[in-house]
Scaffold this active site. Structure first.
Site, short mmCIF file in Angstrom:
data_model
loop_
_atom_site.label_atom_id
_atom_site.label_comp_id
_atom_site.label_asym_id
_atom_site.label_seq_id
_atom_site.Cartn_x
_atom_site.Cartn_y
_atom_site.Cartn_z
N GLY A 3 42.12 82.26 57.41
CA GLY A 3 42.67 83.65 57.51
C GLY A 3 42.56 84.53 56.26
O GLY A 3 43.10 84.10 55.23
N GLY A 5 43.74 87.87 56.01
CA GLY A 5 44.37 89.00 55.82
C GLY A 5 44.95 89.17 54.66
O GLY A 5 44.67 88.50 53.65
N SER A 6 45.98 89.94 54.31
CA SER A 6 46.68 90.46 53.08
C SER A 6 47.15 89.16 52.25
O SER A 6 46.92 88.62 51.37
CB SER A 6 47.22 91.45 53.25
N ARG A 27 37.35 85.91 59.58
CA ARG A 27 37.08 85.66 60.95
C ARG A 27 35.69 85.98 61.21
O ARG A 27 34.73 85.14 62.05
CB ARG A 27 37.73 87.02 61.71
N GLY A 133 59.83 83.04 52.76
CA GLY A 133 60.58 83.48 51.51
C GLY A 133 59.95 85.07 51.24
O GLY A 133 59.04 85.48 51.90
N LYS A 187 64.02 87.65 60.23
CA LYS A 187 63.72 88.89 59.48
C LYS A 187 62.69 89.93 59.91
O LYS A 187 63.19 91.12 59.72
CB LYS A 187 63.21 88.15 58.19
N ASP A 238 64.04 87.39 52.43
CA ASP A 238 62.91 87.93 53.01
C ASP A 238 63.18 89.06 53.44
O ASP A 238 62.54 90.37 53.42
CB ASP A 238 62.35 87.04 53.75
N SER A 248 56.15 97.96 54.19
CA SER A 248 56.38 96.73 55.21
C SER A 248 55.87 97.29 56.53
O SER A 248 56.06 98.32 57.36
CB SER A 248 57.79 96.80 55.30
N GLU A 275 53.18 91.21 63.96
CA GLU A 275 53.50 90.30 64.91
C GLU A 275 54.81 90.46 65.51
O GLU A 275 55.06 89.93 66.80
CB GLU A 275 53.50 89.00 63.94
#
Length: 362
Positions: A3, A5-6, A27, A133, A187, A238, A248, A275
């Site tokens: 993966g 991503g960031s 990917r 976390g 969270k 978190d 965010s 997500e």
């Protein structure tokens, strides 16, 4: 690292810093070539150079060779893509000793399973860990983070935590994978709720976040989680980091919902997958199957799918009354001992001819 991503890129950088030979699997072959050429993930983590020792390969290519030598396999893919990643791993057969570490903070469709449960069914629970976390990707590689690694295996939990600590990042060890994963889910849901509500009032935003945490905690305890996990770094820690982060994704998604942007259009606006937009629906359904009431989580799911207008969402949050506390007779052994001591003292006073206040009877 599966993966690119960031977060996956950030953790891959930390693994190299810890002295591990690391391969980042992304990917597409085009993305892999771009990372190799620029030595920077401009798409997801711009401005952060990739270490020279970090290898990059494509998931579409042949990555059986680095996998065959792996001691740890980190999975930083969205939860909805996890079944495909697990199937690919199963076909390539990672070494029997290799630990599999989930970095996902969502639930797996269609039934809302936890990522570690899916991995444990395929590879065995003793090989599975997860990480939670407060860990904003850019800050993690530049200044540090407060990670929590949870596993059913003590040895695996300490091994993964040791890797992060060797990279200069604080990592707590936990024996509660269920709690760490569901605290991360709570969270994300709470961050969306905060984003959707804060322009209508900070008090309402705080109420929404607290109620969602309370509802998910009841669900998590049904699945064996520890309540202390939710008030630790994997939960409230978190949440604070996510709610305050200017970039965010989950809070921004909530803000866009409040502006009337449909959920289907939000990932394109944000530039990455969000997500929580899918996980909240799965979470509400999973809680309902447990026979638990979760009015705020359920309402957030309806806000996301467009069936609940913003004003009704805010009105529900402001009017929602959590279940009352249960009062009962104290059962503390200390209170019981104090009660017995008072009775003994009174008997002695009566035996000495005094009343309960210490004065002699007239």
């Amino acid at each position: 690292m599966v993966g690119g991503g960031s977060f996956g890129t950030a953790v891959a950088i930390l693994l190299v810093r810890a002295g591990l030979r690391t391969t980042l699997l992304v990917r597409s072959a085009e993305h892999a070539e771009e990372l190799r050429r620029r030595r920077e993930n401009r798409r997801y983590l711009p401005g952060v150079p990739l270490p020279p020792a970090l290898r990059v390969a494509a998931l579409a290519g042949d990555w059986g060779e680095p996998l065959a030598r792996a001691d740890l396999v980190f999975l930083a893919v969205p939860s909805k893509a996890l079944p495909t990643a697990v199937e690919a791993l199963g076909q390539r057969k990672p070494p029997a000793h290799a630990g599999l570490v989930s970095l996902a903070k969502g639930l797996v469709p269609p039934d809302g399973r936890q990522p570690t449960a899916l991995l444990a069914d395929r590879f065995g629970g003793d090989r599975i860990a997860c990480v939670g976390g407060p860990a904003h990707a850019r800050e993690m590689v530049e200044a540090g983070a407060g990670l929590v690694c949870a596993a059913w295996s003590r040895e695996l939990a300490h091994a993964v935590a040791g890797v992060f600590q060797a990279a200069g990042v604080v990592c707590e060890v936990s024996s509660d994978p269920v709690g760490v994963e569901l605290a991360g889910v709570a969270k994300n849901a709470a961050a969306v709720a905060v984003g959707a509500t804060r322009e209508q009032g900070l008090n309402a935003a705080g109420m929404a976040a607290a109620d969602i945490f309370l509802e998910v905690l009841a669900f998590a305890e049904r699945r064996g989680a520890q309540a202390r996990t939710f008030v630790g770094r994997a939960g409230t820690g978190d949440l604070v980091a996510t709610a305050l982060a200017p970039t965010s994704r989950n809070r921004t998604a909530g803000e866009l919902l409040a502006q009337g942007v449909p959920a289907a259009e939000i990932p394109a606006r944000v530039g990455q997958a969000v997500e929580a937009l899918e996980t909240v629906q799965l979470l509400a359904q999973a809680i309902a199957r447990e026979g638990l009431e979760a009015p705020v989580t359920s309402a957030l799911a309806h806000l996301i799918d467009g069936s609940l207008p913003l004003d009704r969402w805010v009105a529900l949050v402001r009017a929602q009354q959590p279940p009352p506390a249960r009062f009962g007779r104290p059962r503390s052994w200390l209170l019981r001992m104090r009660y017995l001591a008072r009775r003994l003292r009174r008997r002695r006073q009566l035996a000495d001819g005094q009343d309960a206040t210490g004065a002699a009877p007239e």
